[in-house]
Scaffold this active site. Sequence first.
Site, PDB file in Angstrom:
ATOM      1  CG  HIS A   1      33.654  27.036  -7.874  1.00  0.00           C
ATOM      2  ND1 HIS A   1      32.820  26.749  -6.818  1.00  0.00           N
ATOM      3  CD2 HIS A   1      34.238  28.214  -7.555  1.00  0.00           C
ATOM      4  CE1 HIS A   1      32.911  27.709  -5.911  1.00  0.00           C
ATOM      5  NE2 HIS A   1      33.762  28.608  -6.341  1.00  0.00           N
ATOM      6  CG  LEU A   2      34.418  27.393 -15.274  1.00  0.00           C
ATOM      7  CD1 LEU A   2      34.749  28.768 -15.786  1.00  0.00           C
ATOM      8  CD2 LEU A   2      33.634  26.609 -16.304  1.00  0.00           C
TER       9      LEU A   2
END
Lengths: 217, 595
Positions: free
Chosen positions: B523-524
């Site tokens: 989850h960038l």
Amino acid sequence: MQGLAGAAACGTVLASSGRAGPVAASPYRPQFFDAAEWAFLVAACDRLIPADASGPGAVALDVPRFIDRQMDTPYAHGAQWYMNGPFMAGPDNLGYQLPYAPRELYRHGIAGMNAHAATRHGRPFAALSAALQDDLLRAAERGSLVFGDVPSATFFEQLLANVMEGAFSDPIHGGNTGMGGWAMLGFPGARADFMDWVDQYGVHYPLGSVSISGERA
Amino acid sequence: MSTDARRLDPVDVVIVGGGWAGCIMAKEMTEAGRSVVVLERGSDRSTASDGAYPASIDELEGNFRYKLFQDLSKHTVTIRNNSRQVALPYRRMAAFLPGEGVGGAGLHWSGVHFRIPPDDLRLRTRVIEKYGAKFIPEGMNLQDYGVTYEELEPFFDRAEKVFGTSGEAYKVNGQVVGKGNVFSPSRSDHFPLPALKDVYTAHLFRKAATEAGFHPYSLPAANASRQYVNPYGAQMGPCNFCGYCSGYACYMYSKASPNVNILPVLRRHPLFELRAGCNVLKVELDSDGRRATGVTYADAEGNTVTQPAELVILSAFQFHNVRLMLLSGIGKPYDPARNEGVVGRNFVYQNVTTSTVWLDPKVETNQYVGTGGGGVAFDDFNSENFDHGPLGFVGGSPVWVNQAGVKAIAAAYSGGPPGTPRWGSAWKAGMIDTYRHSLRIDAHGTNMAYRDVYLDLDPTWKDAHGQPLLRMTFDWKDNDIRMNRYVVDKIGNVAKAMGARRVHLTSREFGKPFDTRQYQTTHLGGGAVMGTDPGTSALNRYLQSWDVHNVFVIGANAFPQGTGYNPTGMVAALAYWAAHHIRTTYLARPGPLAG
């Protein structure tokens, strides 16, 4: 003693060890590893996952065969890793920075382990007692050995990862023979349908493992 | 490169990336009567070919050889902890696992499908209102999204109906209707499907969290609890808790994916064309750089091709979108020294740590049973649901048991309780005990944006096409470490209420740099964020480039800072929100969208 093909491939090394080697489940002639490398691999697998009261060991699960077969996959050739230079050393937390694919790590690492065994104890790794083998493996794990430009911990992590994969992956890849790894863990394998078990709270699952090829344990 | 490129006939819309955002935008644009080409650099994929049982139930190929993930040998990033270091290539998959191929990461995601807490959308404003401007730590680029929950609500609802999301509402149209998350805002409708059943560990967590005084709820999951037909007519089967979500194409057609929920319909549309194996090199701009004229890409045979288009939509993974903007000269690159420029600014991650609880050895936790999006969470320490005043940090974490199905190799790697050797007989006994009798609790927290955490182009390393890799400059910061430690401490209360035999609380440690070797989360976010101020955002609140009006950039790149929730639900809602404004306003009068 060793499975038939394995014994043929490395009989002289084992003969000099003076102790009974671990027994592979299946006869197998390695394609990638030479006799000395294979003797190391079998001995190291036997120490990393020994046969004991918890369940079978890595040799009975044919983990050496799994690793030898993996060496012929794109993964072992480094095809999935970014291998463009320049290669520069950096802090450990920035990850792997060597120009070597898994095949090369095995070649460097096994030669290094056997060289350390020879220097310290006058014999190759496979011919040492279990206690001395464990000492060398622990030293490699701590990173206190050097194999040219390959830190021993890098080789050790490669080996340990592949040993775990071999003992617990689907038997289709050549390890986990008879699904013995899954049975000791209580993992149902490719069953992959727990519609009727989701809310069977806290109860032991009664069905044995199945593999992708349909084998049942 | 563009000068020798073969030039194709123009289309109305060219879309870069065939994941959730790209497929949603393609569906919307074809509905609007526009011709669409989607360019996907990976291979074409479908559940029938990539998810077929039993061949797909192969943990080695799925989670350890990354069969469905990005090919790092061709494209990767470089990473460093601070701008004084030399960034080094991310050579092997570890900390994060970006996707590739048709469906993108949407084919092999888990399925947790959240909206976003309303306060997260206006976090800067909210923090200043509650605690004063001085509460924001020096160097933190805290920002608002420029869009409200009320504005996005219809699009969250749309995305849930397309995804076939299972969950239990708390409030619908202002009325309390169920046992959902008491901290969640009102919805215009129920979830399309009821919540999934609790697996045993989630059941225990729900009970213990209640006893500890928290407010547990069923995780919203894009894993269908029943058979479902979505508004496009795409069909889903009921989840059977097989445990092969993350890293796999769902053989049951239960986990929502672009491949199951949109592409079966989209592929038949006469205005739609999908080209796999096509790697976009740059967005072409006209001579004054104010308008895009199309994109240039390398096709599967290695030819360089230019596809002219009226509208360019970037919908690749978060950091690929940012890189493509930098390579194309869209928007001013971020300068950390001056805290000016916008492309690369506010790069964020997510702050996840996993704690382990061991139960009585007579209890079997059956961790192989699982569904990627299912589980039980509480939000008592997420968003602005608690008073940060005396705590002195910004942000929070939902806490949950999200048992997605723990498989055998992963169990072996995880090993036994802390202090257990990593191999040998002691490891075996500890690992088997842990697999059979433990459960995992995550603190899934926010990561704020900081002035010296950013993305730019690497000066040294190149991809397979000779273009510079993207460089990440990232480290954990004091504010976020303190937040994590505060929330993880609360997990101890829940473990106690469970009657734990043993507890290992894992929290982030001060002084320990971001480690690229350990999986954390994919989850960038951020890097080309949305907002209302062109000085601090690359995109306006419709995800339109401030500088090049016919370029829209859809993805988690638009998040000004990290959220505690998984990003896909928000990305899908933003796609529908942007598409709505393109359809209702932009197509008739192309130009910067105002207001």
